[in-house]
Design a protein around this motif. Structure first.
Motif, short mmCIF file in Angstrom:
data_model
loop_
_atom_site.label_atom_id
_atom_site.label_comp_id
_atom_site.label_asym_id
_atom_site.label_seq_id
_atom_site.Cartn_x
_atom_site.Cartn_y
_atom_site.Cartn_z
N TYR A 277 92.82 7.23 13.58
CA TYR A 277 91.46 7.66 13.25
C TYR A 277 90.52 6.49 13.01
O TYR A 277 89.34 6.71 12.72
CB TYR A 277 91.48 8.57 12.01
CG TYR A 277 92.15 9.90 12.28
CD1 TYR A 277 91.48 10.91 12.93
CD2 TYR A 277 93.46 10.14 11.88
CE1 TYR A 277 92.08 12.12 13.19
CE2 TYR A 277 94.07 11.34 12.13
CZ TYR A 277 93.38 12.34 12.78
OH TYR A 277 93.99 13.54 13.03
N ALA A 278 91.00 5.26 13.12
CA ALA A 278 90.21 4.04 12.89
C ALA A 278 89.49 4.13 11.54
O ALA A 278 88.27 3.99 11.45
CB ALA A 278 89.22 3.83 14.03
N ILE A 279 90.27 4.37 10.51
CA ILE A 279 89.70 4.53 9.16
C ILE A 279 89.32 3.15 8.62
O ILE A 279 90.16 2.26 8.55
CB ILE A 279 90.72 5.22 8.23
CG1 ILE A 279 91.07 6.60 8.80
CG2 ILE A 279 90.18 5.34 6.82
CD1 ILE A 279 92.23 7.28 8.13
N PRO A 280 88.06 2.97 8.25
CA PRO A 280 87.60 1.67 7.75
C PRO A 280 88.28 1.31 6.42
O PRO A 280 88.68 2.17 5.64
CB PRO A 280 86.10 1.86 7.54
CG PRO A 280 85.73 3.06 8.32
CD PRO A 280 86.95 3.92 8.38
N LYS A 281 88.37 0.01 6.17
CA LYS A 281 89.04 -0.47 4.96
C LYS A 281 88.33 -0.02 3.70
O LYS A 281 88.97 0.23 2.68
CB LYS A 281 89.16 -1.99 5.00
CG LYS A 281 90.13 -2.48 6.03
CD LYS A 281 90.25 -3.98 6.02
CE LYS A 281 91.24 -4.39 7.10
NZ LYS A 281 91.43 -5.83 7.15
N ASP A 282 86.99 0.08 3.73
CA ASP A 282 86.28 0.49 2.53
C ASP A 282 86.55 1.96 2.19
O ASP A 282 86.50 2.36 1.03
CB ASP A 282 84.79 0.20 2.60
CG ASP A 282 84.12 0.80 3.83
OD1 ASP A 282 84.81 1.27 4.74
OD2 ASP A 282 82.87 0.77 3.88
N GLY B 25 77.45 8.32 -0.66
CA GLY B 25 77.90 9.71 -0.59
C GLY B 25 78.78 9.96 0.62
O GLY B 25 79.80 10.66 0.54
N HIS B 26 78.40 9.39 1.77
CA HIS B 26 79.21 9.54 2.98
C HIS B 26 80.55 8.84 2.85
O HIS B 26 81.56 9.33 3.35
CB HIS B 26 78.45 9.00 4.19
CG HIS B 26 77.24 9.80 4.54
ND1 HIS B 26 77.32 11.04 5.13
CD2 HIS B 26 75.93 9.55 4.37
CE1 HIS B 26 76.11 11.53 5.32
NE2 HIS B 26 75.24 10.62 4.86
N ALA C 214 92.68 19.23 8.91
CA ALA C 214 92.45 18.02 8.11
C ALA C 214 92.02 16.86 9.01
O ALA C 214 91.12 16.09 8.64
CB ALA C 214 93.70 17.66 7.32
N GLY C 215 92.62 16.76 10.18
CA GLY C 215 92.23 15.70 11.12
C GLY C 215 90.80 15.86 11.61
O GLY C 215 90.05 14.88 11.70
N ARG C 216 90.40 17.10 11.92
CA ARG C 216 89.02 17.33 12.35
C ARG C 216 88.03 17.04 11.24
O ARG C 216 86.94 16.51 11.48
CB ARG C 216 88.87 18.77 12.85
CG ARG C 216 89.48 18.99 14.22
CD ARG C 216 89.10 20.33 14.81
NE ARG C 216 89.54 21.46 14.00
CZ ARG C 216 90.70 22.09 14.14
NH1 ARG C 216 91.56 21.68 15.05
NH2 ARG C 216 91.02 23.11 13.37
N SER C 217 88.42 17.33 10.01
CA SER C 217 87.57 17.03 8.86
C SER C 217 87.37 15.52 8.71
O SER C 217 86.27 15.05 8.42
CB SER C 217 88.18 17.63 7.60
OG SER C 217 87.43 17.31 6.47
N GLU D 266 82.40 10.25 11.42
CA GLU D 266 81.21 10.24 12.28
C GLU D 266 79.94 10.23 11.43
O GLU D 266 79.00 9.49 11.73
CB GLU D 266 81.20 11.46 13.20
CG GLU D 266 82.17 11.36 14.35
CD GLU D 266 82.19 12.61 15.21
OE1 GLU D 266 81.23 13.41 15.14
OE2 GLU D 266 83.17 12.79 15.94
N ALA D 267 79.91 11.03 10.37
CA ALA D 267 78.74 11.05 9.48
C ALA D 267 78.57 9.70 8.80
O ALA D 267 77.43 9.22 8.64
CB ALA D 267 78.90 12.16 8.44
N LEU D 268 79.66 9.07 8.42
CA LEU D 268 79.59 7.74 7.80
C LEU D 268 79.05 6.71 8.79
O LEU D 268 78.19 5.89 8.44
CB LEU D 268 80.98 7.33 7.30
CG LEU D 268 81.09 5.94 6.68
CD1 LEU D 268 80.20 5.81 5.45
CD2 LEU D 268 82.54 5.64 6.32
N ALA D 269 79.52 6.75 10.02
CA ALA D 269 79.04 5.81 11.04
C ALA D 269 77.56 6.02 11.31
O ALA D 269 76.80 5.06 11.48
CB ALA D 269 79.85 5.98 12.32
N GLU D 270 77.13 7.28 11.34
CA GLU D 270 75.70 7.58 11.54
C GLU D 270 74.86 7.04 10.39
O GLU D 270 73.80 6.47 10.60
CB GLU D 270 75.51 9.09 11.68
CG GLU D 270 74.08 9.52 11.90
CD GLU D 270 73.56 9.13 13.27
OE1 GLU D 270 72.33 9.01 13.39
OE2 GLU D 270 74.36 8.96 14.20
#
Length: 104
Positions: free
Chosen positions: A89-94, A58-59, A35-38, A44-48
């Motif tokens: 994991y530095a999860i963004p607020k959004d 979608g990301h 789950a952590g790797r997911s 990473e895909a969202l940051a890209e």
């Protein structure tokens, strides 16, 4: 009223784990790692997508779903405070704002 597992599933008086306890703990750890790797891959895909200024909706949804699955797995492992995972994991607020949202 409390519910206790059968004595055959709980550690013995010596404090040692049975083979079943060991296997269950190993599977919990494996599931938590997956789950952590997911979450890492989705973030990473969202940051890209953000760096390319493309459509991120979608990301953002994928990241929220991955984080939600991680939080569920953490709770199953007995970790109730999710603030540590958000920092780690530095999860963004959004992304956090979209947790648990049902999309149609």
């Amino acid at each position: 009223m409390s519910l206790r597992p059968p004595s055959s599933l709980s550690p013995g008086r010596s404090g040692t784990l049975s083979a079943l306890d060991y296997e269950l703990a190993a599977e919990k750890a494996n599931a938590l790692a997956r789950a952590g790797r997911s979450v890492e891959a989705a973030l990473e895909a969202l940051a890209e997508a953000r760096s390319q200024a493309s459509d991120i909706d979608g990301h953002l949804n994928d990241a929220a779903d991955a984080v939600f699955a991680l939080f569920i797995q953490r709770e199953l492992c007995g970790m109730r405070d999710q603030a540590d995972a958000i920092r780690r994991y530095a999860i963004p607020k959004d992304v956090v704002a979209r947790l648990g949202v049902v999309r149609r």
